[in-house]
Design an enzyme around this catalytic site. Sequence first.
Site, PDB file in Angstrom:
ATOM      1  CG  ASN A 145      31.365  60.135  23.950  1.00  0.00           C
ATOM      2  OD1 ASN A 145      30.169  59.989  23.711  1.00  0.00           O
ATOM      3  ND2 ASN A 145      32.315  59.616  23.188  1.00  0.00           N
ATOM      4  N   GLY A 197      37.545  64.435  24.148  1.00  0.00           N
ATOM      5  CA  GLY A 197      36.466  64.767  25.082  1.00  0.00           C
ATOM      6  C   GLY A 197      35.124  65.145  24.480  1.00  0.00           C
ATOM      7  NE  ARG A 239      46.936  48.368  36.597  1.00  0.00           N
ATOM      8  CZ  ARG A 239      46.357  47.352  35.958  1.00  0.00           C
ATOM      9  NH1 ARG A 239      45.839  47.524  34.766  1.00  0.00           N
ATOM     10  NH2 ARG A 239      46.341  46.153  36.497  1.00  0.00           N
ATOM     11  CG  HIS A 283      33.567  49.470  23.375  1.00  0.00           C
ATOM     12  ND1 HIS A 283      34.945  49.550  23.463  1.00  0.00           N
ATOM     13  CD2 HIS A 283      33.303  48.553  22.419  1.00  0.00           C
ATOM     14  CE1 HIS A 283      35.479  48.700  22.609  1.00  0.00           C
ATOM     15  NE2 HIS A 283      34.516  48.080  21.959  1.00  0.00           N
TER      16      HIS A 283
HETATM   17  C1  GRF Z   1      34.824  57.264  21.622  1.00  0.00           C
HETATM   18  O1  GRF Z   1      34.667  56.704  20.352  1.00  0.00           O
HETATM   19  C2  GRF Z   1      34.498  56.254  22.685  1.00  0.00           C
HETATM   20  O2  GRF Z   1      33.525  55.329  22.310  1.00  0.00           O
HETATM   21  C3  GRF Z   1      35.808  55.548  22.871  1.00  0.00           C
HETATM   22  O3  GRF Z   1      36.792  56.543  22.716  1.00  0.00           O
HETATM   23  C4  GRF Z   1      36.274  57.615  21.912  1.00  0.00           C
HETATM   24  C5  GRF Z   1      36.424  58.842  22.725  1.00  0.00           C
HETATM   25  O4  GRF Z   1      36.066  60.005  22.020  1.00  0.00           O
HETATM   26  N1  GRF Z   1      35.854  54.892  24.155  1.00  0.00           N
HETATM   27  P1  GRF Z   1      35.875  61.381  22.772  1.00  0.00           P
HETATM   28  O5  GRF Z   1      37.177  61.670  23.517  1.00  0.00           O
HETATM   29  O6  GRF Z   1      34.719  61.242  23.704  1.00  0.00           O
HETATM   30  O7  GRF Z   1      35.628  62.402  21.694  1.00  0.00           O
END
Ligand code: GRF
Length: 198
Positions: free
Chosen positions: A15, A13, A66, A110
Site C-alpha cells: 500500500n 509495504g 510505548r 483495513h
Molecule cells: C493490508 O492488507 C492492509 O489492509 C492491512 O495490512 C496489510 C498491509 O499490506 N492493514 P502492505 O504492507 O501494504 O502490503
Amino acid sequence: MKVRLGILISGRGSNMEALIRACADPEFPAEVIAVISNKADAPGLEKAEKLGIKTLRVDQKNYTDRSGFEHAMSKALIHNQIELVCLAGFMKILSPEFANSWTDRIVNIHPSLLPEYPGLDTYARAIADNKTESGCTVHYVIPEMDAGSVILQRRVPILVGDTPETLADRILIEEHLAYPEAVKIVAEKLLNSGSIRR
Ligand code: GRF
C-alpha cells in the site's frame, strides 16, 4: 501546494508503494516525504528506498515502553514537517494520546468493510460467517481501534472455495486503488479548509 505525507509501515509495504506511485503524479495533492517503520527489517523500507523515498527506522525494540516509542515517532514526524500520517500495514496499536494529537490528520487502511470485522483475521472471519462480500476501508484513526469515520470503501465478492489467502489477494488489488483515492480526498480537504499553514 501539496500535503506532506508520512507513511508508517511494519511489513511488505504494497500500500505504501501504491501511495508513492500515486504521489508521483504532479497533479496529486500530496507528496511522500518519508516512510517510517517500527521494524528495522520491514521489506517495505527497501522498496521505498528504491523509489527514491527517505526512510526512517523507529525500531520498537529500542524502546522499553510505548510512550518512549511514540515520543520518538512524533519527533520524527514533526522534524519532517509531516501534515498527514498514513498507516499502511502498521502493526502497532497507537495510544489514545498519539491518535488525538493527529486528529483528522491520520488515516488507515483495513481489509474489511468496517464496521464489520475490526481487528485481525478479517478474511477468515468473513468466510466463516458465509458472507458473500468483503472489501477494504480507508478511515480516519481515532483512539478506538478501526472505528474512525470512513473515507472510502471498495467491495469485492467472496467466491465459493475462497480461502483467506485468495480473498486477501482479491482485496489487496482494491486496497491499492482505494488508498490513493482516499488520500486524495483527505489531502484536498486539508488544503481547501486552510488548515495547513506554512
Ligand atoms: C493490508 O492488507 C492492509 O489492509 C492491512 O495490512 C496489510 C498491509 O499490506 N492493514 P502492505 O504492507 O501494504 O502490503
